[in-house]
Design a protein around this motif. Structure first.
Motif, mmCIF file in Angstrom:
data_model
loop_
_atom_site.group_PDB
_atom_site.id
_atom_site.type_symbol
_atom_site.label_atom_id
_atom_site.label_comp_id
_atom_site.label_asym_id
_atom_site.label_seq_id
_atom_site.Cartn_x
_atom_site.Cartn_y
_atom_site.Cartn_z
ATOM 1 N N SER A 31 0.686 -1.047 -0.011
ATOM 2 C CA SER A 31 0.126 0.003 0.003
ATOM 3 C C SER A 31 0.945 1.238 -0.050
ATOM 4 N N VAL A 32 0.686 2.166 -0.941
ATOM 5 C CA VAL A 32 1.381 3.346 -1.158
ATOM 6 C C VAL A 32 0.761 4.552 -1.157
ATOM 7 N N TYR A 33 1.385 5.850 -0.857
ATOM 8 C CA TYR A 33 0.902 6.938 -1.106
ATOM 9 C C TYR A 33 1.570 7.421 -2.351
ATOM 10 N N LEU A 34 0.966 8.388 -3.196
ATOM 11 C CA LEU A 34 1.710 8.919 -4.341
ATOM 12 C C LEU A 34 1.872 10.465 -3.854
ATOM 13 N N THR A 35 3.202 10.643 -3.874
ATOM 14 C CA THR A 35 3.886 12.068 -3.484
ATOM 15 C C THR A 35 4.395 12.657 -4.754
ATOM 16 N N ILE A 46 5.364 8.247 8.055
ATOM 17 C CA ILE A 46 5.861 9.185 9.106
ATOM 18 C C ILE A 46 7.438 9.363 8.814
ATOM 19 N N THR A 47 7.975 8.464 8.577
ATOM 20 C CA THR A 47 9.644 8.764 8.228
ATOM 21 C C THR A 47 9.644 9.887 7.240
ATOM 22 N N TYR A 48 8.840 9.757 6.102
ATOM 23 C CA TYR A 48 8.656 10.500 4.735
ATOM 24 C C TYR A 48 8.240 11.979 5.446
ATOM 25 N N LEU A 49 7.272 11.953 6.128
ATOM 26 C CA LEU A 49 6.866 13.363 6.483
ATOM 27 C C LEU A 49 8.016 13.917 7.298
ATOM 28 N N GLY A 50 8.731 13.152 8.182
ATOM 29 C CA GLY A 50 9.615 13.755 8.945
ATOM 30 C C GLY A 50 10.710 14.306 8.017
ATOM 31 N N PHE A 51 11.126 13.626 7.020
ATOM 32 C CA PHE A 51 12.006 13.962 6.131
ATOM 33 C C PHE A 51 11.670 15.572 5.339
ATOM 34 N N VAL A 52 10.438 15.476 5.012
ATOM 35 C CA VAL A 52 10.054 16.607 4.120
ATOM 36 C C VAL A 52 9.606 17.804 5.105
ATOM 37 N N TYR A 53 9.025 17.665 6.137
ATOM 38 C CA TYR A 53 8.511 18.659 7.011
ATOM 39 C C TYR A 53 9.231 19.050 8.175
#
Length: 69
Positions: A31-35, A46-53
């Motif tokens: 299951s993935v999100y398209l970003t 959560i890891t991705y959000l921490g990397f971006v924001y």
């Protein structure tokens, strides 16, 4: 069904169908999100959000930064 030399059934190998934003393998059932950076596996969001924001902060920390700014 494929079997090894002793006749034990072998599970079929998962085939890589894509890569995520870090270049890690993705499989058909992931299951993935398209970003804007590419696909992000659901459990890595959560890891991705921490990397971006950046790191999460409390509302009181935010209010302090806002007051100081």
């Amino acid at each position: 069904m494929i079997r090894d030399s002793l006749g034990v059934p072998l599970e079929p190998e998962d085939n890589v169908v894509a890569h995520d934003w870090c270049g890690d393998d993705l499989y058909e059932d992931d299951s993935v999100y398209l970003t804007e950076d590419g696909l992000v596996r659901e459990e890595d969001m959560i890891t991705y959000l921490g990397f971006v924001y950046g790191a999460p902060m409390s509302v009181s920390e935010y209010m302090f930064i806002k007051k100081e700014g």
